[in-house]
Scaffold this motif. Structure first.
Motif, PDB file in Angstrom:
ATOM      1  N   GLY A 323     -16.297  35.866  55.159  1.00  0.00           N
ATOM      2  CA  GLY A 323     -16.823  36.325  53.887  1.00  0.00           C
ATOM      3  C   GLY A 323     -15.784  36.160  52.795  1.00  0.00           C
ATOM      4  O   GLY A 323     -15.211  35.086  52.624  1.00  0.00           O
ATOM      5  N   PRO A 324     -15.493  37.237  52.033  1.00  0.00           N
ATOM      6  CA  PRO A 324     -14.561  37.132  50.914  1.00  0.00           C
ATOM      7  C   PRO A 324     -13.112  37.374  51.296  1.00  0.00           C
ATOM      8  O   PRO A 324     -12.266  37.562  50.430  1.00  0.00           O
ATOM      9  CB  PRO A 324     -15.054  38.234  49.974  1.00  0.00           C
ATOM     10  N   ASP A 325     -12.791  37.360  52.592  1.00  0.00           N
ATOM     11  CA  ASP A 325     -11.437  37.675  53.045  1.00  0.00           C
ATOM     12  C   ASP A 325     -10.895  36.559  53.921  1.00  0.00           C
ATOM     13  O   ASP A 325     -11.630  35.957  54.712  1.00  0.00           O
ATOM     14  CB  ASP A 325     -11.424  38.984  53.834  1.00  0.00           C
ATOM     15  N   ALA A 326      -9.594  36.279  53.796  1.00  0.00           N
ATOM     16  CA  ALA A 326      -8.951  35.267  54.627  1.00  0.00           C
ATOM     17  C   ALA A 326      -7.481  35.622  54.789  1.00  0.00           C
ATOM     18  O   ALA A 326      -6.829  36.016  53.818  1.00  0.00           O
ATOM     19  CB  ALA A 326      -9.090  33.882  54.012  1.00  0.00           C
ATOM     20  N   ARG A 327      -6.963  35.477  55.974  1.00  0.00           N
ATOM     21  CA  ARG A 327      -5.543  35.726  56.231  1.00  0.00           C
ATOM     22  C   ARG A 327      -4.773  34.433  55.985  1.00  0.00           C
ATOM     23  O   ARG A 327      -4.688  33.565  56.833  1.00  0.00           O
ATOM     24  CB  ARG A 327      -5.356  36.227  57.673  1.00  0.00           C
ATOM     25  N   LEU A 328      -4.251  34.283  54.777  1.00  0.00           N
ATOM     26  CA  LEU A 328      -3.530  33.071  54.424  1.00  0.00           C
ATOM     27  C   LEU A 328      -2.018  33.232  54.558  1.00  0.00           C
ATOM     28  O   LEU A 328      -1.299  32.247  54.719  1.00  0.00           O
ATOM     29  CB  LEU A 328      -3.887  32.638  52.993  1.00  0.00           C
ATOM     30  N   TYR A 329      -1.491  34.458  54.443  1.00  0.00           N
ATOM     31  CA  TYR A 329      -0.042  34.616  54.606  1.00  0.00           C
ATOM     32  C   TYR A 329       0.306  34.397  56.073  1.00  0.00           C
ATOM     33  O   TYR A 329      -0.399  34.815  56.979  1.00  0.00           O
ATOM     34  CB  TYR A 329       0.447  35.952  54.058  1.00  0.00           C
ATOM     35  N   ARG A 330       1.417  33.686  56.290  1.00  0.00           N
ATOM     36  CA  ARG A 330       1.784  33.284  57.639  1.00  0.00           C
ATOM     37  C   ARG A 330       3.244  32.873  57.664  1.00  0.00           C
ATOM     38  O   ARG A 330       3.865  32.665  56.621  1.00  0.00           O
ATOM     39  CB  ARG A 330       0.883  32.138  58.113  1.00  0.00           C
ATOM     40  N   ARG A 331       3.772  32.728  58.883  1.00  0.00           N
ATOM     41  CA  ARG A 331       5.213  32.465  59.062  1.00  0.00           C
ATOM     42  C   ARG A 331       5.411  31.209  59.898  1.00  0.00           C
ATOM     43  O   ARG A 331       4.788  31.040  60.942  1.00  0.00           O
ATOM     44  CB  ARG A 331       5.869  33.674  59.734  1.00  0.00           C
ATOM     45  N   LEU A 332       6.276  30.334  59.424  1.00  0.00           N
ATOM     46  CA  LEU A 332       6.638  29.122  60.143  1.00  0.00           C
ATOM     47  C   LEU A 332       8.156  29.061  60.263  1.00  0.00           C
ATOM     48  O   LEU A 332       8.882  29.741  59.524  1.00  0.00           O
ATOM     49  CB  LEU A 332       6.119  27.880  59.413  1.00  0.00           C
ATOM     50  N   HIS A 333       8.650  28.239  61.179  1.00  0.00           N
ATOM     51  CA  HIS A 333      10.097  28.105  61.401  1.00  0.00           C
ATOM     52  C   HIS A 333      10.484  26.633  61.481  1.00  0.00           C
ATOM     53  O   HIS A 333       9.670  25.780  61.844  1.00  0.00           O
ATOM     54  CB  HIS A 333      10.514  28.813  62.693  1.00  0.00           C
ATOM     55  N   TRP A 334      11.732  26.371  61.162  1.00  0.00           N
ATOM     56  CA  TRP A 334      12.318  25.040  61.326  1.00  0.00           C
ATOM     57  C   TRP A 334      13.585  25.207  62.164  1.00  0.00           C
ATOM     58  O   TRP A 334      14.689  25.262  61.649  1.00  0.00           O
ATOM     59  CB  TRP A 334      12.630  24.419  59.966  1.00  0.00           C
ATOM     60  N   ASP A 341       8.309  32.302  55.028  1.00  0.00           N
ATOM     61  CA  ASP A 341       7.350  33.394  54.924  1.00  0.00           C
ATOM     62  C   ASP A 341       6.434  33.089  53.747  1.00  0.00           C
ATOM     63  O   ASP A 341       6.775  33.360  52.584  1.00  0.00           O
ATOM     64  CB  ASP A 341       8.076  34.728  54.732  1.00  0.00           C
ATOM     65  N   VAL A 342       5.279  32.520  54.047  1.00  0.00           N
ATOM     66  CA  VAL A 342       4.342  32.050  53.020  1.00  0.00           C
ATOM     67  C   VAL A 342       3.470  33.228  52.590  1.00  0.00           C
ATOM     68  O   VAL A 342       2.752  33.809  53.411  1.00  0.00           O
ATOM     69  CB  VAL A 342       3.471  30.910  53.569  1.00  0.00           C
ATOM     70  N   LEU A 343       3.519  33.566  51.304  1.00  0.00           N
ATOM     71  CA  LEU A 343       2.825  34.752  50.810  1.00  0.00           C
ATOM     72  C   LEU A 343       1.502  34.406  50.118  1.00  0.00           C
ATOM     73  O   LEU A 343       1.285  33.283  49.666  1.00  0.00           O
ATOM     74  CB  LEU A 343       3.707  35.515  49.814  1.00  0.00           C
ATOM     75  N   ASP A 344       0.662  35.424  50.028  1.00  0.00           N
ATOM     76  CA  ASP A 344      -0.575  35.398  49.242  1.00  0.00           C
ATOM     77  C   ASP A 344      -0.470  36.534  48.236  1.00  0.00           C
ATOM     78  O   ASP A 344      -0.560  37.704  48.594  1.00  0.00           O
ATOM     79  CB  ASP A 344      -1.769  35.602  50.177  1.00  0.00           C
ATOM     80  N   THR A 345      -0.244  36.200  46.970  1.00  0.00           N
ATOM     81  CA  THR A 345      -0.040  37.230  45.947  1.00  0.00           C
ATOM     82  C   THR A 345      -1.279  37.440  45.067  1.00  0.00           C
ATOM     83  O   THR A 345      -1.175  37.990  43.975  1.00  0.00           O
ATOM     84  CB  THR A 345       1.164  36.882  45.047  1.00  0.00           C
ATOM     85  N   ARG A 346      -2.445  37.021  45.547  1.00  0.00           N
ATOM     86  CA  ARG A 346      -3.694  37.208  44.787  1.00  0.00           C
ATOM     87  C   ARG A 346      -4.666  38.153  45.476  1.00  0.00           C
ATOM     88  O   ARG A 346      -5.257  39.021  44.838  1.00  0.00           O
ATOM     89  CB  ARG A 346      -4.394  35.873  44.579  1.00  0.00           C
ATOM     90  N   GLN A 347      -4.859  37.986  46.754  1.00  0.00           N
ATOM     91  CA  GLN A 347      -5.976  38.621  47.445  1.00  0.00           C
ATOM     92  C   GLN A 347      -5.845  40.136  47.571  1.00  0.00           C
ATOM     93  O   GLN A 347      -6.850  40.833  47.632  1.00  0.00           O
ATOM     94  CB  GLN A 347      -6.122  37.997  48.847  1.00  0.00           C
TER      95      GLN A 347
END
Length: 554
Positions: A323-334, A341-347
């Protein structure tokens, strides 16, 4: 272990699940209004349905009936892990038509991953279904790959073969990594100019690209493509209106993704994407729209925007909206070199204070209860820092983190849409970074349509206070049209913000190289986007030494 792939597929949502999704969205809505609009909102948000199975599934299309190239929107890859990467394409032989030219039938799409450009050594292959319910997009999560390896991929349907893409996997978890090359991009209003910067980025030797938001703009695009100046009538009238419905958003992505320069960048580098506001609507905050639209109506629009975003990006099933929600913030490593640490500053943000206009901070904006990230994302971020063993901790996000005074008045006005409008939220994040002992902290930012290089200060009002990290804003690909090396407020900005070490108003992207001793940042700019073909130059370069926060000219 042989490589495998999971193509979407993806689960359908039965009616009970749909009800649960909207009940989960109930905190966004006033209680007295929720149950009166739930049925209508559900019908609007899910009216196109999700893939069904068995006898109810959409019929299969015989690929021999596809007489026009279905790969008009190119290919892409993203979110690389040590053993996996997401491959994407979307079938659209008629990209400017609402259904992409494929109607409501499913299509079998073959995919291959190889170690060489000629596809002699194919290491993984399979078939994914392109569902009409997902606008015939394909997301293949190819697994069982080798770490730190370059791969080539392609798709095929019947006699049609897609352009070749190149991607790579991340180094093994915890492995010692000597260097990383990346780029950051944002803000690509189609109507403001040509994607010349993407053509140059496609030729850069980088390991991955972060897209920091405003991949799409909801504003109308006229038949001439705005500043692109096409012949009258070149683009359909369907683009000359604001995006509101799922069909509107899907068609707008088709317009953007039809650009050859954008396709070249995606085909050459894996992307890690995050949205800002324009993928849905300008300056929205959580469930609160820009204008006086009831939240329940806006959430229907947000559901459509989020769905179309996922359909058109190389994202995993974990990011599929409900629906109107999605988990877009997530963590990746190199490896052990970098954590992202990829953020979502809107939802999850509180509504902007003082009517969303530049304003002097005050009780409304400084309310401790206000948040830009939401409580859960804030905890996730800080706990991730506490567990990090990376040399560099990068925080890709959307709006300016550092204090930015607009003038030298006392007190100065600041942006209520950026972290300046949520100072208590920023203070908590800064305290979390200090408590975690981050010494090599880099914030990557989009949104502002200019290039900034700033020191993150312990006290922004005291130039002598300690440097805690570095913020780099990557300017825009096109938004704001050509821009200028020194915008009209250039001198005032630098005087009002001693921690601002660089300010440039041209279009372009940020290129970075990190090793175990330092991080080098190059601001790559083009002289024009309203005409095609401008060369790229490096406007400035900076170095941040490991263990010694603070920007130095390279």
């Amino acid at each position: 272990m042989a490589p495998t792939g999971r193509g979407t597929g993806l689960p359908e949502l039965p009616s009970a699940r749909v009800d649960a999704v909207w009940r989960a969205a109930a905190p966004h809505l006033a209680r007295r209004r929720f149950f009166t609009i739930a049925a209508a909102a559900t019908a609007l948000a899910f009216g196109t349905g999700l893939p069904a199975r068995g006898a109810m599934a959409a019929p299969r299309l015989d690929a021999r009936r596809i007489t026009e190239n279905p790969f008009t929107l190119g290919v892409a890859s993203g979110d690389p892990l040590p053993d996996a990467v997401v491959l994407w394409t979307r079938l659209a032989p008629a990209p400017y038509e609402p259904d992409g030219g494929l109607g409501q039938e499913q299509v079998d799409v073959n995919w291959e991953v190889a170690l060489d450009e000629l596809f002699v050594v194919v290491v993984s292959s399979g078939v994914a279904l392109a569902h009409p319910e997902y606008a015939h997009s394909v997301h293949v999560d190819v697994q069982g790959l080798s770490p730190d390896t370059t791969y080539y991929y392609r798709f095929s349907v019947g006699t049609w073969v897609s352009p070749e893409g190149r991607t790579r996997t991340a180094p093994a978890d915890g492995s010692s990594v000597s260097s990383l090359r990346l780029a950051a991009v944002a803000c690509q209003a189609y109507h403001d100019g040509y994607y010349t910067a993407y053509r140059h980025l496609a030729q850069e030797d980088v390991d991955l690209v972060f897209h920091l938001g405003d991949y799409l703009y909801e504003y109308p695009v006229n038949s001439a493509g705005g500043e692109r100046g096409y012949a009258a009538g070149t683009l359909p009238d369907a683009f000359d209106r604001e995006t509101m419905t799922l069909t509107d958003y899907r068609m707008r992505y088709a317009l953007y993704r039809s650009d050859a320069d954008l396709q070249a960048a995606h085909a050459t580098h894996p992307f890690v994407v995050a949205w800002d506001d324009h993928e849905t609507e300008n300056n929205y905050a959580g469930a609160i729209p820009e204008n006086d639209v009831p939240p329940e109506e806006f959430l229907v629009r947000r559901a459509a925007a989020y769905r179309a975003y996922w359909e058109n990006q190389p994202l995993r099933a974990a990011q599929l909206p409900q629906g109107p929600d999605a988990r877009l913030y997530r963590r990746l490593h190199w490896g052990d070199l970098s954590q992202f640490d990829v953020l979502d500053t809107r939802q999850y943000r509180s509504d902007q204070a003082y009517g969303d206009r530049p304003h002097v901070p005050g009780p409304e904006s400084d309310d401790p209860a206000r948040t830009l990230t939401g409580d859960a994302q804030e905890r996730w971020l800080i706990e991730g820092w506490q567990a990090s063993n990376a040399v560099w901790n990068l925080m890709p996000q959307q709006v300016l983190f550092c204090q930015r005074n607009f003038d030298v008045t006392d007190p100065p006005k600041v942006s209520m849409d950026a972290w300046d409008g949520y100072r208590a939220s920023r203070d908590r994040v800064v305290a979390g970074a200090k408590a975690a002992g981050l010494t090599n902290w880099i914030v990557l930012t989009g949104d502002v349509h200019v290039g900034y290089a700033l020191d993150i200060k312990d006290d922004f009002d005291d130039p002598a206070s300690a440097n805690l990290g570095t913020e780099l804003a990557c300017t825009s690909i096109t938004s704001g049209k050509d821009g200028a090396d020194k915008p009209v407020n250039w001198e005032a900005h630098l005087r009002a913000n001693p921690h601002m070490k660089f300010y440039n108003g041209r279009r372009g992207y940020l290129r970075m190289e990190l090793d175990r001793e330092a991080a080098r940042s190059d601001f790559r700019t083009v002289s024009a986007v309203t005409t095609p073909g401008a060369p790229v130059t490096t406007a400035a370069s900076f170095v941040t030494e490991a263990g010694a926060p603070g920007l130095k000219p390279a």
